[in-house]
Design a protein around this motif. Structure first.
Motif, PDB file in Angstrom:
ATOM      1  N   LEU A   1     -13.928   9.280  -2.636  1.00  0.00           N
ATOM      2  CA  LEU A   1     -13.289   8.145  -2.092  1.00  0.00           C
ATOM      3  C   LEU A   1     -12.434   8.461  -0.844  1.00  0.00           C
ATOM      4  O   LEU A   1     -12.186   7.921   0.092  1.00  0.00           O
ATOM      5  CB  LEU A   1     -12.425   7.325  -2.969  1.00  0.00           C
ATOM      6  N   LEU A   2     -11.608   9.746  -1.199  1.00  0.00           N
ATOM      7  CA  LEU A   2     -10.615   9.970  -0.216  1.00  0.00           C
ATOM      8  C   LEU A   2     -10.609  11.506   0.040  1.00  0.00           C
ATOM      9  O   LEU A   2     -10.133  12.267  -0.306  1.00  0.00           O
ATOM     10  CB  LEU A   2      -9.142   9.695  -0.721  1.00  0.00           C
ATOM     11  N   PRO A   3     -11.752  11.640   1.094  1.00  0.00           N
ATOM     12  CA  PRO A   3     -12.035  13.044   1.097  1.00  0.00           C
ATOM     13  C   PRO A   3     -11.251  14.018   1.912  1.00  0.00           C
ATOM     14  O   PRO A   3     -11.226  15.213   1.974  1.00  0.00           O
ATOM     15  CB  PRO A   3     -13.377  13.164   2.046  1.00  0.00           C
ATOM     16  N   GLY A   4     -10.153  13.383   2.841  1.00  0.00           N
ATOM     17  CA  GLY A   4      -9.236  14.198   3.383  1.00  0.00           C
ATOM     18  C   GLY A   4      -8.269  13.428   4.259  1.00  0.00           C
ATOM     19  O   GLY A   4      -8.534  12.130   4.394  1.00  0.00           O
ATOM     20  N   PRO A   5      -7.477  14.098   5.065  1.00  0.00           N
ATOM     21  CA  PRO A   5      -6.547  13.397   5.914  1.00  0.00           C
ATOM     22  C   PRO A   5      -7.288  12.709   7.134  1.00  0.00           C
ATOM     23  O   PRO A   5      -8.419  13.250   7.372  1.00  0.00           O
ATOM     24  CB  PRO A   5      -5.521  14.550   6.390  1.00  0.00           C
TER      25      PRO A   5
ATOM     26  N   ASN B   1      -6.622   7.522   6.185  1.00  0.00           N
ATOM     27  CA  ASN B   1      -7.274   6.262   6.299  1.00  0.00           C
ATOM     28  C   ASN B   1      -7.096   5.084   5.443  1.00  0.00           C
ATOM     29  O   ASN B   1      -7.159   5.194   4.061  1.00  0.00           O
ATOM     30  CB  ASN B   1      -8.915   6.706   6.450  1.00  0.00           C
ATOM     31  N   LEU B   2      -6.812   4.056   6.122  1.00  0.00           N
ATOM     32  CA  LEU B   2      -6.347   2.928   5.154  1.00  0.00           C
ATOM     33  C   LEU B   2      -7.418   2.455   4.116  1.00  0.00           C
ATOM     34  O   LEU B   2      -6.899   2.402   3.069  1.00  0.00           O
ATOM     35  CB  LEU B   2      -6.018   1.672   6.228  1.00  0.00           C
ATOM     36  N   ARG B   3      -8.759   2.224   4.580  1.00  0.00           N
ATOM     37  CA  ARG B   3      -9.715   1.751   3.632  1.00  0.00           C
ATOM     38  C   ARG B   3      -9.960   2.799   2.617  1.00  0.00           C
ATOM     39  O   ARG B   3     -10.072   2.431   1.500  1.00  0.00           O
ATOM     40  CB  ARG B   3     -11.015   1.788   4.600  1.00  0.00           C
ATOM     41  N   GLU B   4      -9.910   4.251   2.785  1.00  0.00           N
ATOM     42  CA  GLU B   4      -9.906   5.276   1.787  1.00  0.00           C
ATOM     43  C   GLU B   4      -8.931   5.176   0.832  1.00  0.00           C
ATOM     44  O   GLU B   4      -9.212   5.413  -0.391  1.00  0.00           O
ATOM     45  CB  GLU B   4     -10.207   6.634   2.706  1.00  0.00           C
ATOM     46  N   VAL B   5      -7.766   5.013   1.257  1.00  0.00           N
ATOM     47  CA  VAL B   5      -6.612   5.016   0.341  1.00  0.00           C
ATOM     48  C   VAL B   5      -6.735   3.869  -0.553  1.00  0.00           C
ATOM     49  O   VAL B   5      -6.337   4.065  -1.560  1.00  0.00           O
ATOM     50  CB  VAL B   5      -5.379   4.911   0.967  1.00  0.00           C
ATOM     51  N   ALA B   6      -7.121   2.726   0.043  1.00  0.00           N
ATOM     52  CA  ALA B   6      -7.108   1.473  -0.693  1.00  0.00           C
ATOM     53  C   ALA B   6      -8.283   1.378  -1.869  1.00  0.00           C
ATOM     54  O   ALA B   6      -8.098   1.114  -2.999  1.00  0.00           O
ATOM     55  CB  ALA B   6      -7.424   0.193   0.185  1.00  0.00           C
ATOM     56  N   ASP B   7      -9.364   1.982  -1.450  1.00  0.00           N
ATOM     57  CA  ASP B   7     -10.563   2.412  -2.615  1.00  0.00           C
ATOM     58  C   ASP B   7     -10.149   3.166  -3.440  1.00  0.00           C
ATOM     59  O   ASP B   7     -10.518   3.016  -4.629  1.00  0.00           O
ATOM     60  CB  ASP B   7     -11.882   2.897  -1.517  1.00  0.00           C
ATOM     61  N   ALA B   8      -9.569   4.355  -3.256  1.00  0.00           N
ATOM     62  CA  ALA B   8      -8.973   5.207  -4.127  1.00  0.00           C
ATOM     63  C   ALA B   8      -7.918   4.633  -4.970  1.00  0.00           C
ATOM     64  O   ALA B   8      -8.040   4.871  -6.098  1.00  0.00           O
ATOM     65  CB  ALA B   8      -8.158   6.474  -3.499  1.00  0.00           C
ATOM     66  N   CYS B   9      -6.992   3.552  -4.558  1.00  0.00           N
ATOM     67  CA  CYS B   9      -6.187   3.018  -5.326  1.00  0.00           C
ATOM     68  C   CYS B   9      -6.695   1.979  -6.458  1.00  0.00           C
ATOM     69  O   CYS B   9      -6.443   1.951  -7.739  1.00  0.00           O
ATOM     70  CB  CYS B   9      -5.329   2.274  -4.456  1.00  0.00           C
ATOM     71  N   VAL B  10      -7.838   1.140  -6.019  1.00  0.00           N
ATOM     72  CA  VAL B  10      -8.897   0.381  -6.672  1.00  0.00           C
ATOM     73  C   VAL B  10      -9.394   0.941  -7.793  1.00  0.00           C
ATOM     74  O   VAL B  10      -9.451   0.664  -8.967  1.00  0.00           O
ATOM     75  CB  VAL B  10      -9.617  -0.332  -5.694  1.00  0.00           C
ATOM     76  N   ALA B  11      -9.920   2.086  -7.561  1.00  0.00           N
ATOM     77  CA  ALA B  11     -10.754   3.097  -8.420  1.00  0.00           C
ATOM     78  C   ALA B  11      -9.795   3.610  -9.580  1.00  0.00           C
ATOM     79  O   ALA B  11     -10.353   3.448 -10.771  1.00  0.00           O
ATOM     80  CB  ALA B  11     -11.554   4.228  -7.808  1.00  0.00           C
ATOM     81  N   LEU B  12      -8.497   3.974  -9.147  1.00  0.00           N
ATOM     82  CA  LEU B  12      -7.605   4.362 -10.095  1.00  0.00           C
ATOM     83  C   LEU B  12      -7.289   3.241 -11.021  1.00  0.00           C
ATOM     84  O   LEU B  12      -6.898   3.517 -12.271  1.00  0.00           O
ATOM     85  CB  LEU B  12      -6.461   5.103  -9.573  1.00  0.00           C
TER      86      LEU B  12
ATOM     87  N   LEU C   1       0.858  -1.097  -0.114  1.00  0.00           N
ATOM     88  CA  LEU C   1      -0.002  -0.007  -0.016  1.00  0.00           C
ATOM     89  C   LEU C   1       0.697   1.162   0.125  1.00  0.00           C
ATOM     90  O   LEU C   1       1.947   1.069   0.265  1.00  0.00           O
ATOM     91  CB  LEU C   1      -0.765  -0.091   1.309  1.00  0.00           C
ATOM     92  N   PRO C   2       0.408   2.498  -0.444  1.00  0.00           N
ATOM     93  CA  PRO C   2       1.072   3.553  -0.486  1.00  0.00           C
ATOM     94  C   PRO C   2       1.283   4.202   0.981  1.00  0.00           C
ATOM     95  O   PRO C   2       0.537   5.104   1.371  1.00  0.00           O
ATOM     96  CB  PRO C   2       0.515   4.434  -1.397  1.00  0.00           C
ATOM     97  N   PHE C   3       2.395   3.712   1.736  1.00  0.00           N
ATOM     98  CA  PHE C   3       2.550   3.836   3.050  1.00  0.00           C
ATOM     99  C   PHE C   3       3.019   5.305   3.308  1.00  0.00           C
ATOM    100  O   PHE C   3       2.744   5.792   4.398  1.00  0.00           O
ATOM    101  CB  PHE C   3       3.591   3.161   3.554  1.00  0.00           C
TER     102      PHE C   3
END
Length: 241
Positions: free
Chosen positions: A67-71, A42-53, A19-21
């Motif tokens: 999908l990734l609204p903020g820090p 947030n781990l779930r949000e970052v993973a969802d954004a990666c999957v979508a891209l 994952l993008p640490f």
């Protein structure tokens, strides 16, 4: 492998991060004329954004932000900056967000109440807030002056008019529990909250500066989209290998 900083051993050039640490853990530092301040996410949000891209590399900036609204700061706190401010910071890789503590009002016997802060903004500790309150209620005479300035005296009076006692009850049960007791039960709750937010770090600015060293080895300020796409390309190469 490559030589490490003093050539005494070798170290891997890259590690196969799943994952993008840099985005998950955040990063903060300063080097030769360059600084970075990447907030944690947030781990779930970052993973969802990666999957979508991965599914759609042409995903718009707006869709990415749904999908990734903020820090997602580890100490909690609430981001009170507007969605457009967050969007601009992620689009350019640089910006500043206003973050505020979270609190609850606890009702006590005989109409008494207290304000309890249970989440703090990033890089703010209970100790720092207590030191700021001490500085406000017991100010020191500035260097070269013989007495307190008018501003110091007025600020002290305004804080003491609404605040009686502050205690740090943080511990095993509560990671953060800062208790503020009002001067009297008739003190307006909003008056105490406003005074604390205005004069302490319970409301602060958190910088964003997404400068990072990419696959090409060059430090560049990147947008959120660039960081995610670069990690996806790195991950695809890793899996292929």
């Amino acid at each position: 492998f490559q030589p490490n900083y003093d050539g005494s051993t070798e170290e891997p050039k890259q590690l196969p991060a799943r994952l993008p640490f840099a985005l998950l853990n955040g990063a903060s530092g300063i080097a030769v004329g360059m600084a970075t301040e990447i907030p944690s996410h947030n781990l779930r949000e970052v993973a969802d954004a990666c999957v979508a891209l991965i599914k759609n590399p042409k995903l718009s900036h707006e869709e990415l932000l749904t999908l990734l609204p903020g820090p997602d700061y580890p100490g909690g706190g609430q981001i009170i900056s507007s969605a457009s401010d967050i969007s601009d910071a992620y689009a350019t890789g640089r910006g500043s967000l206003k973050v505020r503590a979270r609190w609850v009002i606890e009702d006590l016997a005989r109409g008494q109440w207290q304000l309890v802060v249970n989440e703090l903004p990033p890089n703010v500790s209970s100790q720092k807030v207590l030191e700021e309150i001490e500085e406000l209620t017991n100010p020191k005479v500035k260097a070269g002056k013989k007495a307190l300035s008018l501003d110091q005296t007025q600020l002290k009076a305004s804080i003491l008019a609404v605040l009686d006692v502050v205690r740090d009850e943080s511990g095993k049960e509560n990671a953060v529990r800062l208790v503020f007791e009002p001067k009297t039960s008739r003190t307006l709750q909003q008056e105490l909250i406003t005074a604390l937010l205005a004069h302490t770090s319970l409301e602060t600015s958190a910088p964003i500066n997404m400068t990072s060293v990419g696959i090409d080895g060059k430090p560049v300020q990147k947008s959120l989209r660039q960081m995610l796409l670069e990690w996806i390309s790195f991950r695809q190469t890793t899996i292929t290998r």
